[in-house]
Design an enzyme around this catalytic site. Structure first.
Site, PDB file in Angstrom:
ATOM      1  N   HIS A  90      68.896  50.328 -25.300  1.00  0.00           N
ATOM      2  CA  HIS A  90      67.697  51.148 -25.550  1.00  0.00           C
ATOM      3  C   HIS A  90      66.836  51.151 -24.293  1.00  0.00           C
ATOM      4  O   HIS A  90      66.774  50.158 -23.563  1.00  0.00           O
ATOM      5  CB  HIS A  90      66.907  50.670 -26.772  1.00  0.00           C
ATOM      6  N   ASP A  92      63.504  52.210 -24.426  1.00  0.00           N
ATOM      7  CA  ASP A  92      62.088  51.963 -24.739  1.00  0.00           C
ATOM      8  C   ASP A  92      61.801  50.477 -24.607  1.00  0.00           C
ATOM      9  O   ASP A  92      62.713  49.639 -24.689  1.00  0.00           O
ATOM     10  CB  ASP A  92      61.726  52.468 -26.140  1.00  0.00           C
ATOM     11  N   ASP A 123      65.279  43.543 -21.482  1.00  0.00           N
ATOM     12  CA  ASP A 123      65.245  44.112 -22.842  1.00  0.00           C
ATOM     13  C   ASP A 123      64.641  45.516 -22.808  1.00  0.00           C
ATOM     14  O   ASP A 123      63.445  45.670 -22.973  1.00  0.00           O
ATOM     15  CB  ASP A 123      64.409  43.194 -23.732  1.00  0.00           C
ATOM     16  N   GLU A 156      63.701  51.617 -30.333  1.00  0.00           N
ATOM     17  CA  GLU A 156      64.170  50.381 -30.970  1.00  0.00           C
ATOM     18  C   GLU A 156      63.039  49.387 -31.151  1.00  0.00           C
ATOM     19  O   GLU A 156      62.942  48.719 -32.190  1.00  0.00           O
ATOM     20  CB  GLU A 156      65.294  49.765 -30.125  1.00  0.00           C
ATOM     21  N   GLU A 157      62.178  49.255 -30.154  1.00  0.00           N
ATOM     22  CA  GLU A 157      61.113  48.247 -30.218  1.00  0.00           C
ATOM     23  C   GLU A 157      60.070  48.577 -31.278  1.00  0.00           C
ATOM     24  O   GLU A 157      59.373  47.672 -31.756  1.00  0.00           O
ATOM     25  CB  GLU A 157      60.437  48.104 -28.851  1.00  0.00           C
ATOM     26  N   HIS A 423      59.544  40.416 -24.391  1.00  0.00           N
ATOM     27  CA  HIS A 423      58.365  40.692 -25.215  1.00  0.00           C
ATOM     28  C   HIS A 423      57.124  39.953 -24.722  1.00  0.00           C
ATOM     29  O   HIS A 423      56.044  40.146 -25.277  1.00  0.00           O
ATOM     30  CB  HIS A 423      58.589  40.379 -26.703  1.00  0.00           C
TER      31      HIS A 423
END
Length: 451
Positions: A90, A92, A123, A156-157, A423
């Site tokens: 992903h 995003d 990520d 996705e996030e 994150h």
């Protein structure tokens, strides 16, 4: 890494990979368009689409998904009669949080102490680059031996389910014999790992209202019901004294029987402050991979700076609940809503709004694809045996694919090892892991095609 042509090619391609990751990281592609421009996500999607076209992919398309974001699709044909492998990542990313706490700008890829820093570096923009590296290495060494479908998700996030809904409406699009999800990570740097379970998730907004408007705390405090205090009571009800998550009616999950997670190592990985205890019971692996966990993700209330002496009329919070394999996320959502309503004190009015939901996932590790990956990992990581681990996070698409294509084999690998700090501020990727995992994926595709 033992010398072989694929590995040598990946090594030669690493400077290009770094430059491309820098270009991709520069897009502020957070799929929350109240905070970040839609144009940033659209720019990242076009970058991925252009990269696929440059590699010879056909039918490259920007898919407008029902949640208002775009996923990028492409198809690279292989030899006649070959198997089909779907590669997922992903583009995003999570918001950068407090940019002042980053040592270097979050959307500027920066090398420091042997790692590359930037939001999405691991990520999962790094996952996009990993897939490209693997395919380029194969093309330079005899060709790609399978048909490849490539899908890069754009939300996705956020957990808003756009790609899942699109796939369900177009089930023929992502059909494949095997799926490689490039959004997981090794248990630690240098230890090759496939993720075999994922916790599901549900995200709720909860709002508590008690008054028509704020009141003077001196004149009315002590009798007027405080919405913020009521909300705090509700949130506190989600944890037992030892920190174990307690949602009425929701089971406590199970025990993890795979790779052990040493408590001291976990404290170092999580950067727990000295003297602060861990929460919950059971092994660390039990707590983060096999049991539910509720987290207060945010609270809307007056900031300390500028606060007035007032009894609050309303307060709001965002709650995330991770759901272990074996539980149903939809049922867990119902139980969480009922719990919040039951534990709201003083007859305060409480309302909830579901923001996102995804089911937990458990892979079939007995499939031939896992042996093909184990053989590939043994070459990419000499002297190390591939490990099986769980992941506390969620990738809702996994269950959608498993449901749509029950015969497909699904493997989860990626760059989000503990040092990556995904994150969080100062997210980074290990270029050595990017190199080794790209080699492993390339060799996996070759091994899988030969079986």
């Amino acid at each position: 890494m033992s010398s072989n042509p694929v590995a040598e090619t990946v090594t030669e391609l690493m400077p290009r990979a770094k430059a491309e990751l820098a270009e991709l990281v520069a897009f502020k592609s957070v799929a929350d368009f109240d905070q970040f421009p839609r144009s940033e996500s659209e720019g990242a999607a076009r970058w991925v689409a252009d990269a696929l076209s440059a590699e010879g992919f056909e039918d490259v398309a920007l898919l407008d998904t029902p949640d208002g974001t775009q996923s990028v699709y492409g198809y690279l044909p292989g030899p006649d009669g070959a198997r089909t492998v779907l590669l997922y990542a992903h583009y995003d990313v999570q918001p950068p949080l407090d940019e002042t706490r980053w040592s270097t700008p979050p959307f500027e890829l920066t090398e420091r102490d042997g790692r590359w820093y930037g939001r999405g570096a691991a990520d999962c923009k790094g996952g996009v680059i990993m897939h490209l590296l693997a395919l380029r290495a194969l093309k330079a060494n005899g060709g790609v031996p399978v048909h490849v479908k490539f899908i890069a998700e754009g939300s996705e996030e956020m957990g808003t389910g756009g790609l899942q809904q699109y796939a369900e409406a177009h089930p023929e699009l992502l059909t494949a014999d095997t799926v490689v999800i490039g959004d997981a990570g090794n248990f630690r740097v240098g230890l090759p790992t496939v993720t075999t379970t994922l916790r599901g998730m549900t995200t709720l907004r909860v709002r508590v209202d008690t008054l028509q408007g704020n009141l003077h705390s001196g004149q009315f405090g002590g009798a007027a019901p405080d919405a913020l205090a009521a909300l705090i009571r509700v949130l506190d009800s989600l944890r037992a004294e030892d920190g174990t998550t307690t949602v009425d009616g929701l089971g406590q999950g199970s025990s993890w029987d795979g790779l052990a997670y040493d408590e001291k190592q976990f404290r170092e990985d999580a950067k727990v402050l000295d003297g602060v205890g861990l929460i919950g019971s059971g092994s660390v692996a039990d707590r983060i991979w096999a049991r539910p966990s509720a987290t207060v993700l945010g609270i809307d209330c007056p900031p300390v700076v500028g606060a007035t002496p007032s009894v609050q009329a309303s307060a709001r919070a965002l709650i995330g609940l991770r759901v272990p394999p074996g539980a149903d996320a939809a049922e867990a959502t119902k139980l969480l809503v009922a719990h919040l309503e039951a534990h709201t004190p003083w007859g305060a009015r409480v309302s909830t709004e579901q923001i996102g939901q995804g089911q937990p996932f458990r892979a079939d590790t007995s499939s031939p694809a896992y042996q093909a990956m184990a053989d590939a990992m043994a070459v990419a990581y000499p002297g190390e045996e591939m490990q099986y681990a769980g992941q506390g996070g969620s990738i809702p698409l996994c269950n959608t694919l498993s449901s749509l294509y029950p015969d497909a084999e699904i493997l989860l690998i990626g760059l989000s090892e503990p040092e990556a700090q995904i994150h969080a501020v100062n997210e980074s990727v290990s270029p050595q892991e990017l190199e080794r995992l790209s080699v492993a994926e390339a060799l996996f595709l070759r091994n899988y095609a030969a079986r």
